[in-house]
Structure formats: structure tokens, C-alpha cells
Design an enzyme around this catalytic site. Structure first.
Site, PDB file in Angstrom:
ATOM      1  N   GLY C  11       0.920  -1.218  -0.051  1.00  0.00           N
ATOM      2  CA  GLY C  11       0.031  -0.194   0.065  1.00  0.00           C
ATOM      3  C   GLY C  11       0.915   1.127  -0.004  1.00  0.00           C
ATOM      4  N   ARG C  72       0.982  -5.259  -6.583  1.00  0.00           N
ATOM      5  CA  ARG C  72       1.014  -6.576  -6.101  1.00  0.00           C
ATOM      6  C   ARG C  72       1.695  -7.509  -7.076  1.00  0.00           C
ATOM      7  NH1 ARG C  72      -1.007  -7.411  -1.218  1.00  0.00           N
ATOM      8  NH2 ARG C  72      -2.365  -5.897  -0.407  1.00  0.00           N
ATOM      9  N   GLY C 102       5.616  -1.980   3.686  1.00  0.00           N
ATOM     10  CA  GLY C 102       5.273  -2.511   5.021  1.00  0.00           C
ATOM     11  C   GLY C 102       5.932  -3.982   5.080  1.00  0.00           C
ATOM     12  N   ASP C 103       5.048  -4.703   6.029  1.00  0.00           N
ATOM     13  CA  ASP C 103       5.699  -6.163   6.487  1.00  0.00           C
ATOM     14  C   ASP C 103       5.882  -7.047   5.334  1.00  0.00           C
ATOM     15  OD1 ASP C 103       2.993  -6.219   6.255  1.00  0.00           O
ATOM     16  OD2 ASP C 103       2.792  -7.542   8.493  1.00  0.00           O
ATOM     17  N   THR C 125       3.709   2.955   5.899  1.00  0.00           N
ATOM     18  CA  THR C 125       2.288   2.427   5.968  1.00  0.00           C
ATOM     19  C   THR C 125       1.709   3.270   6.634  1.00  0.00           C
ATOM     20  OG1 THR C 125       0.894   0.986   6.868  1.00  0.00           O
ATOM     21  CG2 THR C 125       3.193   0.608   7.397  1.00  0.00           C
ATOM     22  N   ASP C 127      -0.797   2.636   8.586  1.00  0.00           N
ATOM     23  CA  ASP C 127      -1.542   2.042   9.792  1.00  0.00           C
ATOM     24  C   ASP C 127      -0.335   1.989  10.830  1.00  0.00           C
ATOM     25  OD1 ASP C 127      -3.614   1.173   8.232  1.00  0.00           O
ATOM     26  OD2 ASP C 127      -2.908  -0.591   7.400  1.00  0.00           O
ATOM     27  N   ASP C 129       1.534  -0.219  11.747  1.00  0.00           N
ATOM     28  CA  ASP C 129       1.324  -1.628  12.411  1.00  0.00           C
ATOM     29  C   ASP C 129       2.635  -2.261  12.585  1.00  0.00           C
ATOM     30  OD1 ASP C 129       1.712  -1.906   9.857  1.00  0.00           O
ATOM     31  OD2 ASP C 129      -0.055  -3.074   9.409  1.00  0.00           O
ATOM     32  N   ARG C 154     -17.395  18.379  12.883  1.00  0.00           N
ATOM     33  CA  ARG C 154     -17.577  19.185  14.090  1.00  0.00           C
ATOM     34  C   ARG C 154     -18.677  20.374  13.657  1.00  0.00           C
ATOM     35  NH1 ARG C 154     -14.785  19.369  18.965  1.00  0.00           N
ATOM     36  NH2 ARG C 154     -13.237  17.647  19.116  1.00  0.00           N
ATOM     37  N   MET C 169      -9.085   3.649   8.838  1.00  0.00           N
ATOM     38  CA  MET C 169      -8.258   2.719   8.447  1.00  0.00           C
ATOM     39  C   MET C 169      -7.788   1.962   9.473  1.00  0.00           C
ATOM     40  SD  MET C 169      -6.938   3.158   4.727  1.00  0.00           S
ATOM     41  CE  MET C 169      -7.896   3.163   3.267  1.00  0.00           C
ATOM     42  N   GLY C 170      -7.268   0.790   9.488  1.00  0.00           N
ATOM     43  CA  GLY C 170      -6.666  -0.181  10.821  1.00  0.00           C
ATOM     44  C   GLY C 170      -7.287  -1.419  10.931  1.00  0.00           C
ATOM     45  N   ARG C 171      -6.959  -2.169  10.313  1.00  0.00           N
ATOM     46  CA  ARG C 171      -7.522  -3.845  10.386  1.00  0.00           C
ATOM     47  C   ARG C 171      -7.061  -4.335  11.684  1.00  0.00           C
ATOM     48  NH1 ARG C 171      -7.654  -5.817   4.209  1.00  0.00           N
ATOM     49  NH2 ARG C 171      -7.926  -3.808   4.224  1.00  0.00           N
ATOM     50  N   ALA C 186     -12.118  13.109  20.069  1.00  0.00           N
ATOM     51  CA  ALA C 186     -13.340  12.124  20.006  1.00  0.00           C
ATOM     52  C   ALA C 186     -13.596  11.960  21.585  1.00  0.00           C
ATOM     53  CB  ALA C 186     -12.823  10.890  19.469  1.00  0.00           C
ATOM     54  N   HIS C 215     -22.120  17.469  21.241  1.00  0.00           N
ATOM     55  CA  HIS C 215     -22.086  16.428  20.100  1.00  0.00           C
ATOM     56  C   HIS C 215     -21.153  15.521  20.723  1.00  0.00           C
ATOM     57  CE1 HIS C 215     -18.517  17.958  18.238  1.00  0.00           C
ATOM     58  NE2 HIS C 215     -18.710  18.843  18.767  1.00  0.00           N
TER      59      HIS C 215
END
Lengths: 319, 319, 319, 319
Positions: C11, C72, C102-103, C125, C127, C129, C154, C169-171, C186, C215
């Protein structure tokens, strides 16, 4: 007409790339060959001309500046230089040329028409200093760049309760200061077309303070005086050392806004249609949101006047 | 400690609001009453102090400037003024004060400690000119503001193939110019700590041109000379009229970046924890991404040095 | 080592271009020839390799994505494919390869090392991760992109006094949600590593309403559940129809922040230095703001854990 | 008329604050008292009405959302509810009401007129779904927000050479998709008013690939189908798994553009002038850049049609 070319000239403006893209795509749509010229009239003289296809203008609609680049050409000032330019075009069989730029660039286009090249001008300059058209490509982006800067300056001005002078571009034309002043919420707007006295400015300032205003923004067109001189005068009269920001060249860059991309796209297509229909020596303009074209000569004769409604709006909104 | 107060002082910096928010929320979390002071030490003297609750700091984490405002206080310079400030705090029963600002503000905090108020300093200034900490709140935002301006200027510099001088803030400390220069891709970076000769700059410029560089960006800290003077010298030596942009006060505004909000949040919580634990007369810093605190006096004694790794990086990246 | 190559794989992430630029400039600085490979390992197999010079990476430091592109490669999964890749490199005399990704990309690098190519990995990446490094290139930009989106949301959430769910994102890794949640302000942050019950979320929501919050923002990592399912559950439990925004691929784009450009520049230079020094099969990381490298294998064995200080910060700040 | 009030109603839109500011400043300019109503018609019923002065609207011209807030009111649907609203106004002596919102809000204004309150409507909605006016306040900002998102998505789409589906707001009106599609450089634009078959879309996609396009952007109005369904159809027909982004509520937020601020300012002033002149039951519109007003009833009868020039432009530019 089977072969046409496009160039950008004079000061660059956001949206020039979108205009080039539209010229290229429209040419292909109407089955014409389209060529790009590098560095404006200078590149024409030096035969820096190459064919463009639909992919050449992929991924440029959103980019500031001009990928064809722009330059001043001393050589083009002489007829000798211009004849070289014409020869360069004729060698390739190019009959029509689209010139994207301001009044100087349109004068150049006129000169080429005299030598037998059909030309169409597209107005692109952040100054909006062409009287014959309501808007030029790049102006909306520049206004938005200025008001984004004003938003940043507000943070610190409000925190410090300070007076701020923001000097923007506009040597002869105050449109950028006027539009950015009204939409940026400036308390005073100072333009070359309508000089105000230092007394008027100070009155406004004092009035705002009385009303509890925490800060005061003065939007100054460079053609109406220098920010540092105004700062000195304010210091002498009020004892307050106003903060000065001279926005400079960030006003010429940045991704074009949707409006500038749309205007550029519409004008680019129209330029190709005009050449296709045999029109020459014309510039394109927009009036009341409708495109039109007229002779370069007539267009450049018109006198720019400040928008009265905007001036009144500025007055009402800064009570 | 049951009642504490917070103020912002000196030049404002993006992230000050996030720091105030963290101070307020942490106070509530640890069951302490929290008060805000308007206009720094000036507001303290004039008893412009009011209680804050969790909602007072809703919707401010993302806003530049400081909603508590900031000001210079002449009165606070005298012991008489400071005693008024102490009285104002004691009247309400406030025992601890968190001061968000730069070195001048920390000196003020020290003076209050001498009069019996417990104080903690949080470093916030876009200049990053405090030697004892790797980063100050507001610095990351200012760097990003400058490189966004560089991106806009690149559009027009590339189109015109021009040299550009960008003058940024930093009277004694070149960090903003150095970080923004490296990350903005400047060819030359000029900082007060490490003056370069005009010859070196010109050599670099000529070398770039030989290599085919289309434009050249010089990032200049205000403390290292004036942009207009550099422009004149370049004109005299090379004949090129470089473009000048003085970014001014936009560098002090803007929504804080994630990093500045995070640093501000971490430091705000830590400041409350320190007061809760009885620590006083300390400033908070961050070193290698870890928070610490030390005596104000010791912290302000340290000498700021330019990051050697960054200087080397700048050299390698501008080949 | 005289000839090395660089590719981007997996990615894309903002800052990859800045890393490539640093690799290229450092190679030139250390007198090595540098080659670029298009489309990652796929391009290696198909010999899509070309020499780069200092100008090839002019004007890219500020651009998102990767100009070397990424893809890929199924063929690279087989040893046959990898041998083709090795052959392509050896044909040109390239001894070392820098893999930015990434990995999965690092696993590919490992495999190439087995076939005799020296490799260095640079972590990029959005992420974040990878457990062995504090930060990956692109993460800071993604966090800032998310909080800019939160700022926009907002405006409308406050106007309507609504609850908003923002899915990021973030699996497997909740870092993006956690950092953007804390810095975006948040009220609730939901990550895969630390699942919270719907009851906890609703309690928090009700508590906020009692306190007068106008809110409520729920930041949800995609790996922790779907926004639309959470919306349904909230509707069933509270009767309020929360608004959902799934930020999607805007999180992968955008101009890299100063931090990402700096990290990318530092790592790019370090990668070249490592190859120059004969190091291979290593990845670069940053810990406490200091660069280091270690064996790919060891690096990928480490287990990612959520930052405890941040979790606590989130709790304190959302009182 | 000596006392008038202003409220915002329905979905919020960037520029509403600028419109309120203009209403307030113009009222003061024309020596009228001006009141603000919180939460639209709901606040009217509950007498959430308070006087505004010039400072109440300082520093809001650049802010998204509406500081008067907005809400749906069930009670206002009944005559009983509306009579309460009228009573609330009459108690204070307010004779005229300016309603900023969309068609639903204007219907509410009509109902109030029947009960003896003079009303003027100002069109503000990001959907641009009111046929009687060329533009509504908030539309230009939403278009720019979408194209900024497209720019980010381009980075990653180009790097991966992927097809991307972007779903934007617009239940019945495709203007946002159409304007953002043309100015964002989308290859296909899908709007509810002019449905295209999946075959047409796929043809366009294949044609682009043949021409060497590296990626393909499909701009989809929510009213013309769901992005995930389109994704499935493309997968079934072409085998490519397109990327989907549903922009959601970020389209409703953000700082208003200069255009939206200007339109809002002009309309705000005009609304006050109309009330001053005794006009009632009218909405303001803009046609060919000129303001006008007409009866609410007549205005809402007009049928919205897509701009033919834009449709043609989209076709030419996506060759």
C-alpha cells in the site's frame, strides 16, 4: 483547421493547467492535432513545440502553475523575433494559436495575427485586471488563498487583540484586496482606484475599538501604498504598532479552486471551437456567467471599474 | 491542592488551546477546581479570573490562538504588580498556577513562586527556542504552515524558473528555518547560529543551475539577515532578481497539527499531576519523546544548539 | 557497493516520494549509481528499471503517493519469479536494493537476500502496524488527514447537536484511531486491540449529554467493527440515529506532513549508508526519535502493543 | 419595521454564519433591532430568542456550520405550534423573520406569513437543489471539499493504477456530483437526473485503459445508486475490485469559500433591505450573478434541470 497550438505567457495563475487540459481534450474531441509550446513566446521562437495527446494532460487539472511554463521574451518584441515564431509554427503546419495569459500576452497574440497566425486569447491572471471580463482564471483561487491566510492571522490577532495590515497583490487593480477584504471580514479595504486618507482609516479603527472589536484587519492592495508606510503612519497617529504581513508569491500558487477549474475548462473548450469556426484575433470573456468572445483590440480598450455593489457591501458589513 | 489556575502568556502558539483543555480536563479528573486567567499576568493583576468546567473547553482542541488571550504586562515587572497578582489568586484560594508560554513567561512564573504561589511552566512558542526541550507546542504547526506556503510558491517558481527567498520567523533560533528548509526541500538554509557567506549561497545556486534545477529556494530565518538585503546582494552578484516572500504572522496561526495537540495534551495533564504531587517552580519538557520536568532556573540556563544530524541531512539532500 | 536500486511496494503512503528522493540524493552524495524500479517487485521481474539522477527527484518531496508506483506481484511469490528479479538486478550490476513498504514488502526483501541481493527495508504505511518501530512513514499524515476531516464534521455536528461515528483505516492496529481520536477530541475511541462493549459506549454518551456536550464523536478503527453496525446498535439502544462517515482512501493520500518528510528523509539517507557499510537484510526503525536498524526477521517477530500513556490520556481528556 | 429576527433551519451549510453576520450588520446599518433564534423553528416555539449586536457576529464569517444551530421541529408542523412561534415573536415586537435554509424551511416561512409575520428566505444548502436560483449558499464550499478529497485519492489511485468510486451527497439533485466531477477530473459522472447503464460506464473504463489512463474516477451522486452496488457490478463485469469512498458528512462542514461568503453576505444584506421595503413571503435567488427575489410559492414550483453546458463539457473533457 487541422493543427493548433497552445501556450501560457506572462505571470502564471492557478487554473492555467486546467485550461491547457481543456484545449487539448477539445482539440482531440474535434479531431484536430494539438501542440504545446514551452515558455510562451520565447519557446515559440526557439521551436520548443511538441505534440500533445489526451494523456499528456492527465492528472494536471488540480495543479497550480503551468506545466508549459512561462517566460518573458525580449526577442519577441522585435518583428524579426516574431517572424521566427511564425516560421516555427508554419514549419509544423500549425494555423491557430491559443494564448493563455493577460493583456501583454494578448498584445503578443495580436502581433502574430498580423503575421498570418489565427489567435484566440484566454484570460488568466490572479489580478482580475482585465475590464472586458467579469473574472479571469486564477482570481478565485487567489482570493481564497488570501482569506485562508486571514483565517490564520485572525487566530493570533484575536489572541493578542492587535491591528493587522495585510498587503496583497494588485498594482493597478484592487479587485483582490476588495474581494478578499469583503470575504475575509476586513474592517478597512484600501485599493488604488479609491484612495482613502489615513484619517478615515484611523476613525474606523477607533470606532471599532469603541464597539468592543478585539482586532482590526486592514486589507491593502500593493498599488495603494506600502504596508510598512501605513504601519508607520498608524504608529505616529495612534501609538499602536500594527502587525504587517506581505503575502507575496503564495498568492500566485496553490491548487486551483473548483470555480477556476470550471472557468478554465469552459474557456479552453470555447477557444478550440472558435478556431474551428475560423474566428481569430479574439479574446474570451465571461459576463454574468456566460462566455463570449470579442476582438482583442476592443477588449483591451475597456476601462476597469470597481464593483459598486461590493464597495457598498464592504461599508455595510464593517459597521 | 484543591484549586489551581491556568494562563497563557507571551506570543501565542497553535496548540495553546489544546493545552488549556488538557489542564482543565485533568483537573476535573483529579477532583480539583480549575480557573482560567485572561490576558496572562495582566489579567492576574486585574483579577480577570473565572472558573472553568469540562464544557468550557469543548470544541477548542482544534483551534489556533488562545481563548484565554495573551498580553504583555508592564505592571507585572514590578514587585508591587506581582503582589497584586498573588493577592488575586489567594483571594480565591488558588494555590497553584500553570503558565503556558516561553522563557519570559517562565521568568514570570519564577517570580510568583518567590511570593508563595506554586507554578508549573508549559513550553509553547513557534520558535522552538528553548534549549531544555526537544520541542515546544506550536513548532510542528509552524513548520507545516511554512512548508504549505513553500508548496504554493513552488507552483509559480517552477513555472517561471525563478529563485525564491522565503523569510520565516526566528530571531535567535533557526529551528523553524532549518526544519522547514529540510522538509520543504529548500536548496539553501540560512540560520542565525551558522551564518553562511553570500559566496557560498551563490555557489550553491550556480551549481544547481548547472545540474538543471528549474528553481532554487532559499529559506532564511529573520535573525540571519533580511530577505530584501539578500535579494539585493543576489541581484548584484548574479543579475537575477530573486522573488521575496516574508511569511509574517500566518506562521503564528492555523489549526494545530496532531503532534502539537498531542504534545499539548500530554503536557497539560502532566502539569496538573505535578501540582497535585506538590512540585513547583518546574517547567515541563520532552526529550526523546518522553516527558520530564526540571527547575525553571536550570532549564533556562541551557544553551540551544542546532541539530547536527539535520544540518548534515540538509547538506546531503541538496546535492 | 557501486550500484543500488530502490522500489516501493504494498500500500502506498504519503512520504514515500520523500524517501525515494533521500535515497537518490544520498546515493549521489556517496558516489553510487542509483536505479528506480517501477511497480515494486512486479517491475523488478519485468526489468522496469531505470537510472535516477538528482533531478529525477526534484519537486517530489511534497507529493503524496509514489512516483515509482506500487503493485502486488503474484509471480514474485514463486522462486522462479524471484530468480527473474535477481537476474534483472544482476544484469545491470545492481548489488543492493532498498525496499520501501510494510511487512509483506520486507518479507519479499528477505527472500531476495536469500538469493544474493543485499537489502534494506524502510517502513512506510499509514497503519503504523509495525511493532519494532515507534512510527512508520505516512502515519503522521494520515492522522492529520483524519483530524482535518473531524474538524469539518464538527461544524455540522455542533450545528445539529448530533452523535457522529467516524470509521478510519486499521484492520489489526488501532493506532490511527487512537492518535486521531485523542488529537481530534473524540469522546470514544474503539480499537481492535481493546474492544469496548456497546454499554460502555452508551454510558459515555449519556454521561456527555448530562454534562451538556453538544455532540459526541466516536472514532472507530475498521478492524474493531463496522460503523453501520454500531449505528444500528446505537439506534436500538438510544433511539438516536448517529451519523456515519467512512473516510476511506482519502486517508492514504495528501501531501506528506513535515514529520513524515523528515522521517522519510532521515531513513532514506540511513538506508544508503547501511548498504554502503555492507549491512543487509535489515529494516530501519525509529525509537525515541533515534534511528536504528535490525534484522528483518527479528523486527517482524515483535508484537505491537497499544501505547498505555495514550489510552490513559484518552480517558482523562474525555471526562 | 423596527425589529426583525433571523434563524437557520434544516441541514446546515457552510456560509450560514456569513449570512447571519450580514443580516445583523445590515440591520444595524439600517437602524433596526435584530434578534437571533436558536435551533430554527423549534427555538422560536420555545422562545429561544435573544438580541444580537455587531460584535455578536465578529469572527464568524469564516466558520462552517451555524452558531444559531439548527434542528427539526415536529411541533412546528401543527398550527398550534406555529401560533406559539408567532406569539413568541409578537411578544418581543418582532415583525419580520429571515429564514436561512432550504425548501422545507421556506415552506415553514410561508406558514408563518399566513399568521401575520413578514418573512424572507435565503437559500442555503450544499445540494444546490433549488431550481429557482443558480446557486445556494454552501454549494461552492461542498464542491471544493469534494475536489480536495479527489486530489488526495488521486495520489493513491495513481500509485496503484486503480479505479475509484466516490459517492457524494445529492439525493435528488446531481449538481454536486456534476460540478465536482467536471472540476475534479472524473472520467464518469453518475447523477439521478440522467441515469447511465453499467455498460456505458464499463465502455468508458475500457476506452480509458486502452488510451493509457493510469486510473479512473467515477463520481456518483448518492441518489443515483450506491457505491458498493456499483463496485459489485464492476467486479462482476471487469474483474477489477474498484475502491470505494463515501465522503459523508465532511461535505457539510469546512470553512466557507470566498464565493459562499460573498453570496451569503449579499443575500443577507438584501434580505434586510426587502423587509425594510415591506416585501414579505419572498425568497432571494441569484441568476447570472444578479440577486433577485420572488414569491416563495412560485420559486418552489420551478423544476430543477441539469446544466446542459456542463454535461457537454464533461463529455468533451473525458475523451
Amino acid at each position: 483547421m487541422k493543427k493548433i497550438a497552445v501556450l501560457t505567457s506572462g505571470g502564471d495563475a492557478p487554473g492555467m493547467n486546467a485550461a491547457i487540459r481543456a484545449v487539448v481534450r477539445a482539440s482531440i474531441y474535434f479531431d484536430m492535432e494539438i501542440y504545446g509550446v514551452k515558455r510562451g513566446f520565447e519557446g515559440l521562437i526557439h521551436k520548443d513545440i511538441f505534440q500533445l495527446d489526451a494523456s499528456s494532460v492527465g492528472d494536471i487539472i488540480h495543479k497550480g502553475g503551468t506545466f508549459l511554463k512561462t517566460a518573458r521574451s525580449v526577442e519577441f518584441m522585435s518583428r524579426e523575433g516574431r517572424l521566427k515564431a511564425v516560421e516555427a509554427l508554419k514549419d509544423i503546419g500549425i494555423e491557430g494559436l491559443i494564448v493563455i495569459g493577460g493583456d501583454g500576452s494578448f498584445r503578443g497574440a495580436e502581433k502574430l495575427t498580423e503575421e498570418g497566425i489565427k489567435t484566440i486569447g484566454i484570460p488568466a491572471t490572479i489580478d482580475n485586471d482585465l475590464a472586458y471580463t467579469d473574472y479571469t482564471i486564477g482570481f478565485d483561487t487567489a482570493v481564497n488563498t488570501v482569506i485562508d491566510a486571514v483565517t490564520k492571522i485572525r487566530d493570533t490577532s484575536t489572541s493578542h487583540e492587535k491591528t493587522t495590515i495585510i498587503e496583497v497583490m494588485g498594482r493597478y487593480c484592487g479587485d483582490l484586496a476588495l474581494y478578499a477584504g469583503v470575504t475575509g471580514g476586513a474592517e478597512s479595504i484600501i485599493v488604488p482606484e479609491d484612495p482613502v486618507s489615513i484619517e478615515t482609516i484611523i476613525n474606523k479603527l477607533n470606532q471599532g475599538k469603541k464597539r468592543g472589536k478585539l482586532h482590526h484587519i486592514l486589507m491593502l492592495a500593493e498599488g495603494a501604498g506600502s504596508a510598512s508606510k501605513l504601519q508607520e503612519e498608524l504608529l505616529a497617529s495612534t501609538g499602536e504598532n500594527a502587525r504587517v504581513t506581505v503575502l507575496g508569491f503564495i498568492q500566485r500558487g496553490g491548487d486551483p479552486t473548483a470555480d477556476d477549474r470550471l472557468l478554465a475548462s469552459r474557456m479552453g473548450v470555447k477557444a478550440v471551437e472558435l478556431l474551428k469556426d475560423g474566428v481569430s484575433n479574439h479574446v474570451i470573456g465571461v459576463r454574468k456567467n456566460k462566455l463570449f468572445s470579442k476582438k482583442i483590440d476592443e477588449a483591451l480598450k475597456e476601462d476597469k471599474v470597481l464593483d459598486k455593489e461590493l464597495i457598498r457591501l464592504a461599508e455595510i458589513l464593517s459597521v
